[in-house]
Design an enzyme around this catalytic site. Sequence first.
Site, PDB file in Angstrom:
ATOM      1  N   ASP A   5      -3.789  65.367  17.204  1.00  0.00           N
ATOM      2  CA  ASP A   5      -4.187  65.278  15.797  1.00  0.00           C
ATOM      3  C   ASP A   5      -4.990  63.993  15.618  1.00  0.00           C
ATOM      4  O   ASP A   5      -4.959  63.113  16.471  1.00  0.00           O
ATOM      5  CB  ASP A   5      -3.015  65.393  14.798  1.00  0.00           C
ATOM      6  N   GLU A  59      -0.439  67.226  21.992  1.00  0.00           N
ATOM      7  CA  GLU A  59      -0.036  67.024  20.592  1.00  0.00           C
ATOM      8  C   GLU A  59      -1.190  66.508  19.744  1.00  0.00           C
ATOM      9  O   GLU A  59      -1.017  65.635  18.888  1.00  0.00           O
ATOM     10  CB  GLU A  59       1.149  66.043  20.527  1.00  0.00           C
ATOM     11  N   HIS A  88      -2.279  61.641  19.850  1.00  0.00           N
ATOM     12  CA  HIS A  88      -2.151  61.377  18.406  1.00  0.00           C
ATOM     13  C   HIS A  88      -3.182  60.298  18.083  1.00  0.00           C
ATOM     14  O   HIS A  88      -2.895  59.105  18.183  1.00  0.00           O
ATOM     15  CB  HIS A  88      -0.740  60.913  18.057  1.00  0.00           C
ATOM     16  N   GLU A 120       7.645  60.494  26.879  1.00  0.00           N
ATOM     17  CA  GLU A 120       7.446  59.096  26.480  1.00  0.00           C
ATOM     18  C   GLU A 120       8.246  58.094  27.301  1.00  0.00           C
ATOM     19  O   GLU A 120       9.009  57.296  26.745  1.00  0.00           O
ATOM     20  CB  GLU A 120       7.723  58.943  24.979  1.00  0.00           C
ATOM     21  N   ASN A 179       5.130  63.657  29.811  1.00  0.00           N
ATOM     22  CA  ASN A 179       4.321  63.674  28.590  1.00  0.00           C
ATOM     23  C   ASN A 179       4.410  62.313  27.901  1.00  0.00           C
ATOM     24  O   ASN A 179       5.492  61.723  27.838  1.00  0.00           O
ATOM     25  CB  ASN A 179       4.911  64.766  27.673  1.00  0.00           C
TER      26      ASN A 179
HETATM   27  O1  G2I Z   1       6.163  61.862  16.151  1.00  0.00           O
HETATM   28  C1  G2I Z   1       5.225  62.820  16.508  1.00  0.00           C
HETATM   29  C2  G2I Z   1       5.512  63.399  17.873  1.00  0.00           C
HETATM   30  C3  G2I Z   1       5.292  62.323  18.946  1.00  0.00           C
HETATM   31  N1  G2I Z   1       5.519  62.865  20.268  1.00  0.00           N
HETATM   32  C4  G2I Z   1       6.774  63.534  20.474  1.00  0.00           C
HETATM   33  C5  G2I Z   1       7.042  64.570  19.407  1.00  0.00           C
HETATM   34  O2  G2I Z   1       8.312  65.123  19.587  1.00  0.00           O
HETATM   35  C6  G2I Z   1       6.910  63.989  18.025  1.00  0.00           C
HETATM   36  O3  G2I Z   1       7.163  65.036  17.091  1.00  0.00           O
HETATM   37  C7  G2I Z   1       7.767  64.679  15.910  1.00  0.00           C
HETATM   38  C8  G2I Z   1       7.959  65.903  15.035  1.00  0.00           C
HETATM   39  O4  G2I Z   1       6.715  66.494  14.764  1.00  0.00           O
HETATM   40  C9  G2I Z   1       8.594  65.464  13.722  1.00  0.00           C
HETATM   41  O5  G2I Z   1       8.906  66.602  12.924  1.00  0.00           O
HETATM   42  O6  G2I Z   1       8.998  64.084  16.157  1.00  0.00           O
HETATM   43  C10 G2I Z   1       9.552  63.545  14.970  1.00  0.00           C
HETATM   44  C11 G2I Z   1      10.791  62.752  15.294  1.00  0.00           C
HETATM   45  O7  G2I Z   1      10.529  61.756  16.228  1.00  0.00           O
HETATM   46  C12 G2I Z   1       9.858  64.673  13.999  1.00  0.00           C
HETATM   47  O8  G2I Z   1      10.299  64.143  12.773  1.00  0.00           O
HETATM   48  C13 G2I Z   1      11.601  64.461  12.441  1.00  0.00           C
HETATM   49  C14 G2I Z   1      11.971  63.611  11.236  1.00  0.00           C
HETATM   50  O9  G2I Z   1      11.857  62.242  11.615  1.00  0.00           O
HETATM   51  C15 G2I Z   1      13.372  63.904  10.821  1.00  0.00           C
HETATM   52  O10 G2I Z   1      13.677  63.184   9.668  1.00  0.00           O
HETATM   53  C16 G2I Z   1      13.534  65.402  10.581  1.00  0.00           C
HETATM   54  O11 G2I Z   1      14.887  65.707  10.328  1.00  0.00           O
HETATM   55  O12 G2I Z   1      11.731  65.828  12.102  1.00  0.00           O
HETATM   56  C17 G2I Z   1      13.064  66.174  11.815  1.00  0.00           C
HETATM   57  C18 G2I Z   1      13.161  67.696  11.632  1.00  0.00           C
HETATM   58  O13 G2I Z   1      12.300  68.133  10.607  1.00  0.00           O
END
Ligand code: G2I
Length: 508
Positions: free
Chosen positions: A273, A271, A242, A165, A206
């Site tokens: 969805d 990614e 996304h 990003e 990415n």
């Molecule tokens: O936001 C969707 C994706 C966008 N592109 C980059 C990816 O890295 C991103 O993935 C998401 C994860 O799927 C989430 O699971 O990134 C988020 C954070 O930016 C992740 O969320 C975080 C929560 O915000 C936290 O509260 C939590 O502690 O996941 C953490 C672990 O479960």
Amino acid sequence: MSLVKRCRRRRTRGLPTLLVGTLALATSLAGGPATAAQQGTLHELAAAQGRYFGSATDNPELPDAAYAATLGSEFGQVTPGNSMKWDTTEPARGQFDFTKGDVVTDFARQHGQSVRGHTLVWHSQLPGWVTALPSAQIEAAMENHITEEATHYRGAVTAWDVVNEPFNEDGTFRTSPFYTAMGSDYIATALRAAHAADPDARLYLNDYNIEGLGAKSDAMYALVNELLDEGVPLDGVGMQAHLAVQYGFPYEMRANMQRFADLGLDVAVTELDVRVQLPADAAEVATQSTYYRRVVEDCLAVERCVGITVWDYTDKYSWVPGTFPGEGAAGLYDENLLPKPAYDAVRTALGGGEEGGGPGALKVLYRSNDSSSADNQIKPGLQLVNTGGSAVSLSSVTVRYWFTGGNGASTYSSWCDWSALGCSTVTHRIAAMDTPGAGADHYLEVGFTGGTLAPAASTGEIQLRLNKTDWSNFDESDDYSHGTGTSYTDTGKIAVYVGGELVGGIEP
Ligand code: G2I
């Protein structure tokens, strides 16, 4: 850019690219040939087309046995959603912890899956010590982080999202500790460090909202051109994808992928969805399926599109509802781990068709529960039967019974008098047709609030009733869906839809 320059680029990092689009590459990305258990799975179908099909996953969901079973059998590639990010892998300066990421690479090894490493350098999920570091120390900290992590995962990770990003929506560089310290040079520095640590890994930039043509993808295109000109080790561009049904499908996705491919780069959908506004209605579910299908078709049409990863495969563990309140249902499988219409759309786009009739195979049995076809009520009795080989999620199913309103009021009431499933599970409404057909200007639409229909199972009888609000009489004798039989039969004149797509019966 001259053709000569393009050829040089291909030669420099060229060998693996000769295999792109062949089964050999998909096999190497998947860490081995598909296992017997993967025959006919999404990954198996993708591999037959020289691609991989994968899913995000992570430590919190892996103990869910049913989830892990499908992850391990249906998908040939995994990306850890969080556990390879900087805050997890280097929470304190110089103190590395790869325990959680190793859980994912171990799972992948046991299931013959390839792993995409996500991510080495990103503005988000950074530990506090990085953001607190004086700018002059950022470069060394970044290089050390990349070196340690990419070295640790050498051999276990086949591709890295080296920088995630880097752009704002308007195509300007996003501010981050790295950009502040090094300007956009941090990207080349990061790629070189990753290449030094793992010369075999495929190195990617990415981002999201770069799937279609536009300012942000133009910026990525300009950047990768520059990096390639400078001989920076770069193998591909990851398009997160996304998507959301309310924002439309990315503009010219295929052409956009192709222009990156034409530079000699791989492209991956990293990614995917497709979120909808909740509760999902039939139209949204149908649009969602279309978007999934189009992404697969576009990837297959671009030889250098190496594979697709969904983020994650089931609504049960999707990030969407936590980030976009009121939105969700973005995955291929529902919260009960049952495949949704989008899953069938992906299968079909991958060339798989619907096995054994698939989840979309349904028929409607009908009888009239009405002794008079000229009184003030219409009383269809319906039973829905799953004729396919997979369970069907009833919330995606609708049934239509067509009739003519005749004289009198054009407002209606409908009722569920009795249902073997319980009337609280059955929804019903009357809708006017935009273009009336023979014997039809309105229809009764029946749906379900939830539940599943196992292969060969029936809903049992659903007794429905409708009337005009002025209680004037109908003439049912010429109604399209009306019959006089007193035992349940498939007349073909009542239609059934899954996710808004017609799967049984004939419309008027
Ligand atoms: O936001 C969707 C994706 C966008 N592109 C980059 C990816 O890295 C991103 O993935 C998401 C994860 O799927 C989430 O699971 O990134 C988020 C954070 O930016 C992740 O969320 C975080 C929560 O915000 C936290 O509260 C939590 O502690 O996941 C953490 C672990 O479960």
